[in-house]
Design a protein around this motif. Structure first.
Motif, PDB file in Angstrom:
ATOM      1  N   LEU A 103      32.086   5.581  -5.947  1.00 34.70           N
ATOM      2  CA  LEU A 103      32.534   6.902  -4.876  1.00 34.70           C
ATOM      3  C   LEU A 103      32.068   8.182  -5.185  1.00 34.70           C
ATOM      4  CD1 LEU A 103      36.201   5.418  -3.891  1.00 34.70           C
ATOM      5  CD2 LEU A 103      34.161   4.993  -3.083  1.00 34.70           C
ATOM      6  N   THR A 104      31.610   8.951  -4.509  1.00 33.62           N
ATOM      7  CA  THR A 104      31.428  10.363  -4.754  1.00 33.62           C
ATOM      8  C   THR A 104      32.193  11.332  -3.893  1.00 33.62           C
ATOM      9  OG1 THR A 104      29.471  10.136  -3.230  1.00 33.62           O
ATOM     10  CG2 THR A 104      29.105   9.851  -5.555  1.00 33.62           C
ATOM     11  N   MET A 105      32.808  10.923  -2.993  1.00 33.86           N
ATOM     12  CA  MET A 105      33.941  11.664  -2.312  1.00 33.86           C
ATOM     13  C   MET A 105      34.987  12.129  -3.051  1.00 33.86           C
ATOM     14  SD  MET A 105      35.729   8.853   0.261  1.00 33.86           S
ATOM     15  CE  MET A 105      35.736   7.208  -0.230  1.00 33.86           C
ATOM     16  N   LEU A 133      37.268   1.560   1.470  1.00 30.36           N
ATOM     17  CA  LEU A 133      36.593   2.267   0.696  1.00 30.36           C
ATOM     18  C   LEU A 133      35.209   2.657   0.903  1.00 30.36           C
ATOM     19  CD1 LEU A 133      38.617   2.528  -2.379  1.00 30.36           C
ATOM     20  CD2 LEU A 133      38.823   4.073  -0.816  1.00 30.36           C
ATOM     21  N   PRO A 134      34.332   1.505   0.909  1.00 28.10           N
ATOM     22  CA  PRO A 134      32.840   1.782   0.970  1.00 28.10           C
ATOM     23  C   PRO A 134      32.586   2.396   2.243  1.00 28.10           C
ATOM     24  CG  PRO A 134      33.374  -0.350   0.025  1.00 28.10           C
ATOM     25  CD  PRO A 134      34.676   0.104   0.604  1.00 28.10           C
ATOM     26  N   PRO A 153      43.415  -4.216   2.441  1.00 26.68           N
ATOM     27  CA  PRO A 153      42.468  -3.589   3.456  1.00 26.68           C
ATOM     28  C   PRO A 153      42.150  -2.469   2.809  1.00 26.68           C
ATOM     29  CG  PRO A 153      44.389  -4.593   4.264  1.00 26.68           C
ATOM     30  CD  PRO A 153      44.444  -4.601   2.864  1.00 26.68           C
ATOM     31  N   CYS A 154      42.575  -1.555   2.111  1.00 25.74           N
ATOM     32  CA  CYS A 154      42.370  -0.213   1.472  1.00 25.74           C
ATOM     33  C   CYS A 154      40.973  -0.537   0.706  1.00 25.74           C
ATOM     34  CB  CYS A 154      43.369   0.388   0.640  1.00 25.74           C
ATOM     35  SG  CYS A 154      44.867   0.603   1.147  1.00 25.74           S
ATOM     36  N   SER A 177      43.535  -0.537   8.395  1.00 25.32           N
ATOM     37  CA  SER A 177      42.215  -0.460   7.767  1.00 25.32           C
ATOM     38  C   SER A 177      41.206  -0.216   9.026  1.00 25.32           C
ATOM     39  CB  SER A 177      41.627  -1.632   7.073  1.00 25.32           C
ATOM     40  OG  SER A 177      41.688  -2.902   7.848  1.00 25.32           O
ATOM     41  N   VAL A 178      39.924   0.183   8.645  1.00 24.62           N
ATOM     42  CA  VAL A 178      38.991   0.554   9.912  1.00 24.62           C
ATOM     43  C   VAL A 178      37.725  -0.365   9.607  1.00 24.62           C
ATOM     44  CG1 VAL A 178      39.750   2.874  10.229  1.00 24.62           C
ATOM     45  CG2 VAL A 178      37.835   2.191   8.542  1.00 24.62           C
TER      46      VAL A 178
END
Length: 160
Positions: free
Chosen positions: A98-100, A55-56, A50-51, A138-139
């Motif tokens: 990922l850029t965060m 992430l995206p 779920p992580c 997870s969302v």
């Protein structure tokens, strides 16, 4: 751009952070940290399906908050990876582009301070460093919109 970040240690609680608790400041390197900002701090691991799925979504939220000139919300997403091995985590960061800001918390210092109850868990922290919401699990798209709404409310409170 991937950031290798460090954690600013403060007194470590012996319990999970909850709404109303003071959150630790996260040092993002180059003299930048999370202090004074609305921050969504997300804990994740490469072994957590779920992580990886969320992430995206979190990257899109971060991009919208930081890069979209139409969205002036002074906020950011910080992803905290709790894996002990950097290789798989860095690989996933690269895979998703990922850029965060991504914190590699190999020693578990930040995880010990937050004590997330499950993977993934996200904490919405206001500019004074107070945890305002805790999102466990997870969302999906609708939940992500709720997070964005909550972030927007805090940003408005900050301006007023």
């Amino acid at each position: 751009m991937t950031w290798l970040l460090s954690v600013v240690l403060s007194s470590s609680p012996t319990f999970a952070l909850e709404v109303g608790d003071q959150a630790p400041v996260i040092d993002l390197g180059d003299g930048v940290d999370t202090q004074g900002k609305v921050v969504l701090v997300n804990f994740w691991a490469t072994w957590c399906g779920p992580c990886k799925a969320e992430l995206p979504l979190l990257q899109r939220l971060h991009t919208k908050l930081v890069d979209d000139p139409a969205d002036q919300t002074p906020a950011m997403v910080v992803a905290v990876n709790i894996d002990r091995q950097l290789g798989p985590a860095r690989g996933l960061v690269k895979h998703f582009g990922l850029t965060m800001p991504v914190v590699f918390d190999q020693l578990g210092e930040l995880a010990r301070q937050y004590e997330p109850p499950a993977m993934p868990t996200s904490y919405l922290v206001d500019p004074s460093g107070v945890v305002r919401e805790v999102y466990t699990g997870s969302v999906n798209g609708a939940e992500l919109e709720q997070m964005r709404h909550d972030i927007g409310k805090l940003a408005v409170e900050q301006v007023n």
